[in-house]
Design a protein around this motif. Structure first.
Motif, PDB file in Angstrom:
ATOM      1  N   ILE A  21     -36.854   9.697 -42.293  1.00 21.81           N
ATOM      2  CA  ILE A  21     -37.750   9.649 -41.142  1.00 21.81           C
ATOM      3  C   ILE A  21     -39.200   9.623 -41.590  1.00 21.81           C
ATOM      4  N   ILE A  22     -39.566  10.481 -42.541  1.00 22.18           N
ATOM      5  CA  ILE A  22     -40.964  10.558 -42.988  1.00 22.18           C
ATOM      6  C   ILE A  22     -41.398   9.267 -43.663  1.00 22.18           C
ATOM      7  N   SER A  23     -40.518   8.660 -44.429  1.00 23.35           N
ATOM      8  CA  SER A  23     -40.885   7.440 -45.144  1.00 23.35           C
ATOM      9  C   SER A  23     -40.819   6.189 -44.278  1.00 23.35           C
ATOM     10  N   THR A  24     -40.256   6.286 -43.069  1.00 18.80           N
ATOM     11  CA  THR A  24     -40.090   5.103 -42.217  1.00 18.80           C
ATOM     12  C   THR A  24     -41.031   5.112 -41.030  1.00 18.80           C
ATOM     13  N   TRP A  25     -41.179   6.256 -40.368  1.00 22.55           N
ATOM     14  CA  TRP A  25     -42.039   6.352 -39.189  1.00 22.55           C
ATOM     15  C   TRP A  25     -43.101   7.418 -39.389  1.00 22.55           C
ATOM     16  N   LYS A  26     -44.116   7.344 -38.533  1.00 24.18           N
ATOM     17  CA  LYS A  26     -45.140   8.384 -38.483  1.00 24.18           C
ATOM     18  C   LYS A  26     -44.687   9.457 -37.501  1.00 24.18           C
ATOM     19  N   VAL A  27     -44.320  10.592 -38.040  1.00 28.09           N
ATOM     20  CA  VAL A  27     -43.818  11.687 -37.223  1.00 28.09           C
ATOM     21  C   VAL A  27     -44.999  12.350 -36.512  1.00 28.09           C
ATOM     22  N   PRO A  28     -44.811  12.850 -35.283  1.00 27.71           N
ATOM     23  CA  PRO A  28     -45.884  13.601 -34.616  1.00 27.71           C
ATOM     24  C   PRO A  28     -46.399  14.740 -35.485  1.00 27.71           C
ATOM     25  N   SER A  29     -47.671  15.082 -35.282  1.00 28.05           N
ATOM     26  CA  SER A  29     -48.318  16.061 -36.160  1.00 28.05           C
ATOM     27  C   SER A  29     -47.624  17.411 -36.125  1.00 28.05           C
ATOM     28  N   SER A  30     -47.215  17.847 -34.931  1.00 26.57           N
ATOM     29  CA  SER A  30     -46.560  19.152 -34.835  1.00 26.57           C
ATOM     30  C   SER A  30     -45.250  19.174 -35.630  1.00 26.57           C
ATOM     31  N   GLN A  31     -44.463  18.115 -35.508  1.00 27.21           N
ATOM     32  CA  GLN A  31     -43.208  18.067 -36.263  1.00 27.21           C
ATOM     33  C   GLN A  31     -43.465  17.895 -37.759  1.00 27.21           C
ATOM     34  N   GLN A  32     -44.511  17.159 -38.113  1.00 26.31           N
ATOM     35  CA  GLN A  32     -44.827  16.991 -39.530  1.00 26.31           C
ATOM     36  C   GLN A  32     -45.140  18.338 -40.177  1.00 26.31           C
ATOM     37  N   LEU A  33     -45.917  19.151 -39.495  1.00 23.74           N
ATOM     38  CA  LEU A  33     -46.257  20.467 -40.041  1.00 23.74           C
ATOM     39  C   LEU A  33     -45.024  21.374 -40.106  1.00 23.74           C
ATOM     40  N   ARG A  34     -44.157  21.276 -39.109  1.00 24.99           N
ATOM     41  CA  ARG A  34     -42.940  22.089 -39.133  1.00 24.99           C
ATOM     42  C   ARG A  34     -42.018  21.664 -40.273  1.00 24.99           C
ATOM     43  N   ILE A  35     -41.958  20.369 -40.535  1.00 26.50           N
ATOM     44  CA  ILE A  35     -41.142  19.891 -41.656  1.00 26.50           C
ATOM     45  C   ILE A  35     -41.709  20.389 -42.981  1.00 26.50           C
ATOM     46  N   LEU A  36     -43.032  20.353 -43.115  1.00 23.31           N
ATOM     47  CA  LEU A  36     -43.658  20.857 -44.337  1.00 23.31           C
ATOM     48  C   LEU A  36     -43.370  22.348 -44.520  1.00 23.31           C
ATOM     49  N   LYS A  37     -43.469  23.093 -43.419  1.00 26.90           N
ATOM     50  CA  LYS A  37     -43.197  24.533 -43.495  1.00 26.90           C
ATOM     51  C   LYS A  37     -41.755  24.794 -43.888  1.00 26.90           C
ATOM     52  N   TYR A  38     -40.831  24.048 -43.311  1.00 26.97           N
ATOM     53  CA  TYR A  38     -39.413  24.214 -43.664  1.00 26.97           C
ATOM     54  C   TYR A  38     -39.171  23.885 -45.132  1.00 26.97           C
ATOM     55  N   THR A  39     -39.775  22.816 -45.615  1.00 26.43           N
ATOM     56  CA  THR A  39     -39.539  22.397 -47.001  1.00 26.43           C
ATOM     57  C   THR A  39     -40.043  23.442 -47.982  1.00 26.43           C
ATOM     58  N   ILE A  40     -41.271  23.930 -47.772  1.00 27.37           N
ATOM     59  CA  ILE A  40     -41.843  24.891 -48.701  1.00 27.37           C
ATOM     60  C   ILE A  40     -41.074  26.208 -48.671  1.00 27.37           C
ATOM     61  N   SER A  41     -40.767  26.689 -47.467  1.00 26.85           N
ATOM     62  CA  SER A  41     -40.059  27.971 -47.366  1.00 26.85           C
ATOM     63  C   SER A  41     -38.666  27.887 -47.972  1.00 26.85           C
ATOM     64  N   THR A  42     -37.954  26.792 -47.719  1.00 27.53           N
ATOM     65  CA  THR A  42     -36.610  26.645 -48.280  1.00 27.53           C
ATOM     66  C   THR A  42     -36.653  26.501 -49.793  1.00 27.53           C
ATOM     67  N   ALA A  43     -37.639  25.776 -50.302  1.00 29.54           N
ATOM     68  CA  ALA A  43     -37.763  25.622 -51.757  1.00 29.54           C
ATOM     69  C   ALA A  43     -38.068  26.959 -52.422  1.00 29.54           C
ATOM     70  N   VAL A  44     -38.957  27.744 -51.812  1.00 33.17           N
ATOM     71  CA  VAL A  44     -39.271  29.063 -52.372  1.00 33.17           C
ATOM     72  C   VAL A  44     -38.038  29.969 -52.342  1.00 33.17           C
ATOM     73  N   GLN A  45     -37.279  29.893 -51.264  1.00 30.66           N
ATOM     74  CA  GLN A  45     -36.074  30.713 -51.145  1.00 30.66           C
ATOM     75  C   GLN A  45     -35.042  30.341 -52.215  1.00 30.66           C
ATOM     76  N   PHE A  46     -34.808  29.064 -52.415  1.00 29.88           N
ATOM     77  CA  PHE A  46     -33.873  28.639 -53.461  1.00 29.88           C
ATOM     78  C   PHE A  46     -34.387  29.033 -54.848  1.00 29.88           C
ATOM     79  N   LYS A  47     -35.685  28.925 -55.040  1.00 31.13           N
ATOM     80  CA  LYS A  47     -36.259  29.256 -56.342  1.00 31.13           C
ATOM     81  C   LYS A  47     -36.089  30.732 -56.658  1.00 31.13           C
ATOM     82  N   GLN A  48     -36.249  31.574 -55.666  1.00 27.69           N
ATOM     83  CA  GLN A  48     -36.138  33.009 -55.891  1.00 27.69           C
ATOM     84  C   GLN A  48     -34.690  33.467 -56.021  1.00 27.69           C
TER      85      GLN A  48
END
Length: 778
Positions: free
Chosen positions: A532-559
């Motif tokens: 979705i991110i590489s094909t369309w321009k996602v609304p700003s609110s959803q873009q920020l939520r996706i970024l938050k999900y990615t960072i939090s999940t990556a930190v959780q897996f890392k720990q």
């Protein structure tokens, strides 16, 4: 040191009496290519085959097991043994298998293990012999007429064990299998009707694949061909196509049953679609679907409605096998009809269709219908997934209607257009199938799709499903409603019930009662978000939520696990490369998470550099270009020196003026300025000033002589004359010479002087003729 292999005769003698560890070592020795020697074929290799046959004919199960393993190894790694003795080994294995099948009812667990070994050895030898003309013609095909009936009989008891072998025989040896097709069909039908729902997924797939491959053979029980159609040309895939339509014709009765639950009259287009699914002409002469009896449903017993789901799962599995299996010849697939059926199944939803008025509204029936409709829709998703995996881009022309139908699977709240996220969480496994289907379509869709609302809803569902679900939330939500009732009951004296456990953990450690998202769900969601991110321009609110999900999940897996999954790593890369409208880059965070592991993409983004293969050649400049550069540098240095000398001369001239005679001072000033101008002209002929030219020199000299005669007495009274000269120099490439020098004069007492006391220095043009005249006057 000798390089000769271990003698084969010694290995053959040790086959019977060796223990298990020694037997494994013997099999490793037999894999050596040193035994592929034609000189050993009649002597030592012949002895090895004789010992192997003796093991296969033994009455001890362990000896038979060793004989099967030895036969597979020597035939796989020694082509001489395969060509010379494969027929004998295959016959020995088959005969022992036939004996064990006859006494299957009294078999023990050890006997079942031996059956698996016999079937494995039989299938391995047939695969090795198939495709080799002489070996197949003389050793394999004559024995198949005895092997196939034995495998069909065993398929009644061990379908998962024998169906893979029978599937290959149907595809590779169709002509040899023809006499046994009806018998095999009876076995398959009994398994499908009675025990299909009890098998695992792999066995179900084998049953549907074998049923489809039976249509490579025209069954003997088929009706006679119509004489009116006998003159038409027949195609190779006629029987295969009849099998497809026989399965397709079973969907319409089920959709009609759904019309007894939902009010389909509210959607005229859906009614037209269901009425068009009639294939009576295409199923003539087929008994492919006659074994499927009618469904026994009763609204008074709502649990019977679940038979609809079981029948749909069976039909989808059978149809998927017809659509996806390879065939020895091209087949015609009604792709549009299959997609229409899937769209009709996906339309069975309460988002836009109400229940019929004659349907009772009791809790049991409503609950069953609530669970039944999503399963009916999911059958359409499974059918579309099979079509997408097999045909891919061929579905692009019908993609808008497919996406519109998939949007109906997302549950909505009653009398609202908002997504029912709690309902989506209860359908988590079905949502995984939906994301898998959408991910198969995303690479072919491009950037100009109009169905953006559907993907916006899917992003909302994906972000909600990735959250860990808490199992105690319902307890806390009900606590407030039950408080009033509990207060009334507190007045009564109650005894402590020691039989029940303590509920304190629910309140002190609620974080321990959570259901974590599965790895498969996270993988599918990450794949979907990346597309979705590489094909369309996602609304700003959803873009920020996706970024938050990615960072939090990556930190959780890392720990917790010490690494970041591959799907999440690819999502991090995509978010860095496609920041969206907000231009928010998570590159520093991503690099900090992956600082222990080197990532090529982030390394290039943090340290951009040219490829090593790019070589830059610097050619030396021509000599005339270097000389011009040197000349320009020298001219700049001379200009600076001349300016310094000019200021020094002007200052010296002003100090050397005498206070006694103005004429002498003026004459001295003219001479000094003339010397300076001559020097400037000789050194830099290209400099010019940005001052306009004065009148002709002759007129100026005559006027000045008259002024000097009238003002000579007054000028003698002046005690001091200060003259200042300013020359503005501007460098231009090539211009004509023009200079102006002004000498302002100030009186001693500070008062402004008259016009007669102002002196102008003309712009003097020097030439060779003027220089000669000056020399003659002197």
């Amino acid at each position: 040191m000798s390089s000769e292999p271990f003698p084969v005769t010694e290995l053959a003698k040790r086959l019977e009496s060796c223990d298990d560890s020694e037997f494994i070592a013997i099999l490793k020795c037999l894999r050596s290519p040193a035994y592929v020697n034609e000189q050993l074929l009649k002597s030592e290799l012949g002895l090895l085959v004789t010992k192997t046959l003796a093991l296969l004919r033994s009455s001890h199960e362990i000896a038979i097991w060793r004989g099967c393993q030895t036969a597979v190894v020597i035939c796989t790694y020694n082509p001489l043994v395969l060509c010379a003795h494969a027929g004998q080994l295959l016959a020995a294995i088959y005969s022992k298998l036939e004996q064990k099948v006859d006494y299957y009812s009294s078999s023990t667990p050890q006997t079942k293990v031996l059956l698996q070994t016999l079937v494995f050895a039989l299938s391995s030898l047939m695969n090795l012999m198939r495709g080799k003309p002489s070996l197949s013609r003389e050793g394999l095909v004559p024995k198949l007429k005895a092997i196939i009936p034995t495998l069909i009989t065993l398929a009644q008891y061990e379908p998962r064990l024998t169906l893979p072998t029978l599937k290959i025989l149907l595809y590779k040896n169709t002509t040899t299998f023809r006499p046994f097709a009806n018998k095999f069909r009876v076995v398959l039908v009994n398994l499908i009707i009675s025990e299909y729902e009890h098998f695992d997924k792999k066995t179900k797939q084998l049953l549907s694949d074998n049923f489809a491959y039976l249509h490579l053979i025209k069954l003997q029980g088929s009706a006679a061909e119509d004489e009116a159609q006998a003159h038409h040309k027949s195609y190779q895939d006629d029987n295969w196509r009849i099998g497809i339509f026989s399965v397709l014709s079973q969907f319409k009765p089920i959709l009609d049953i759904c019309g007894e639950i939902l009010d389909l009259e509210q959607d005229n287009e859906l009614q037209k679609l269901i009425n068009s699914l009639t294939f009576t002409n295409n199923t003539k002469g087929s008994e492919a679907s006659d074994f499927l009896s009618g469904l026994k449903l009763d609204m008074n017993y709502p649990i019977t409605l679940l038979e609809i789901t079981r029948r749909l799962n069976l039909l989808v599995d059978l149809l998927s096998s017809f659509l996806s299996l390879p065939t020895p010849y091209p087949v015609r697939i009604p792709l549009g009809t299959c997609i229409s059926i899937s769209e009709a199944l996906l339309s069975m939803t309460r988002n836009f269709l109400p229940l019929r008025r004659d349907v009772r509204g009791d809790a049991e029936l409503s609950s069953v219908i609530r669970d039944l409709l999503p399963q009916i829709q999911f059958s359409g998703i499974k059918l579309l997934s099979s079509i997408s995996q097999t045909y891919g881009k061929l579905c692009l022309s019908m993609l808008p209607s497919i996406l519109g139908s998939l949007e109906l699977f997302i549950p909505l709240q009653q009398k609202s257009s908002k997504i029912d996220l709690d309902r989506c969480a209860s359908l988590k496994s079905e949502m995984i199938g939906l994301f898998n289907l959408v991910n198969s379509f995303l690479p072919h869709m491009g950037h100009h799709m109009q169905e953006v609302d559907f993907f916006t809803k899917l992003v909302e569902v994906a972000l909600h499903l990735t959250k860990d679900a808490s199992t105690v939330d319902l307890v806390f939500n009900q606590q407030a409603t039950n408080t009033l009732n509990n207060r009334k009951n507190l007045k009564k004296k109650q005894k402590k019930d020691n039989s029940s456990g303590s509920l304190s953990d629910l309140y002190t450690h609620p974080e321990k009662f959570k259901l974590e998202s599965s790895d498969r769900l996270l993988c599918e969601v990450n794949h979907f978000l990346r597309g979705i991110i590489s094909t369309w321009k996602v609304p700003s609110s959803q873009q920020l939520r996706i970024l938050k999900y990615t960072i939090s999940t990556a930190v959780q897996f890392k720990q917790q696990q010490g690494f970041i999954p591959k799907s999440l790593l690819e999502l991090l890369r995509t978010e860095v490369l496609y920041p969206g409208d907000e231009r928010v880059s998570i590159l520093p965070l991503a690099v900090s998470l992956l600082k222990e592991s080197s990532d090529e993409v982030f390394d290039i983004l943090c340290h951009p550099r040219l490829p090593l293969s790019v070589i830059h050649h610097v050619k030396p400049l021509p000599e005339y270009v270097e000389e011009s550069f040197e000349d320009e540098e020298e001219e700049e240095e001379e200009e600076k020196k001349d300016l310094v000398e000019e200021d020094t001369v002007a200052a010296a001239v002003s100090e050397s003026l005498s206070h006694s005679a103005q004429e002498q001072a003026i004459t001295t000033s003219f001479k000094s300025k003339q010397v300076v101008i001559e020097e400037l002209t000789a050194v830099e002929p290209t400099r010019t000033t940005d001052i306009q030219e004065e009148p002709e020199n002759d007129i100026i000299f005559k006027k000045r002589e008259r002024e000097e005669e009238t003002t000579a007495p007054e000028e003698l009274k002046r005690s001091k004359i200060i003259s200042e000269a300013t020359v503005t120099v501007v460098k231009q490439p090539i211009v004509t010479e023009s200079k102006k020098v002004q000498v302002p004069a100030t009186e001693e007492n500070g008062a402004s002087s008259d016009d007669d006391s102002e002196f102008e220095i003309p712009n003097i043009h020097l030439s060779d003729d003027e220089d000669d005249e000056d020399d003659s006057e002197e």
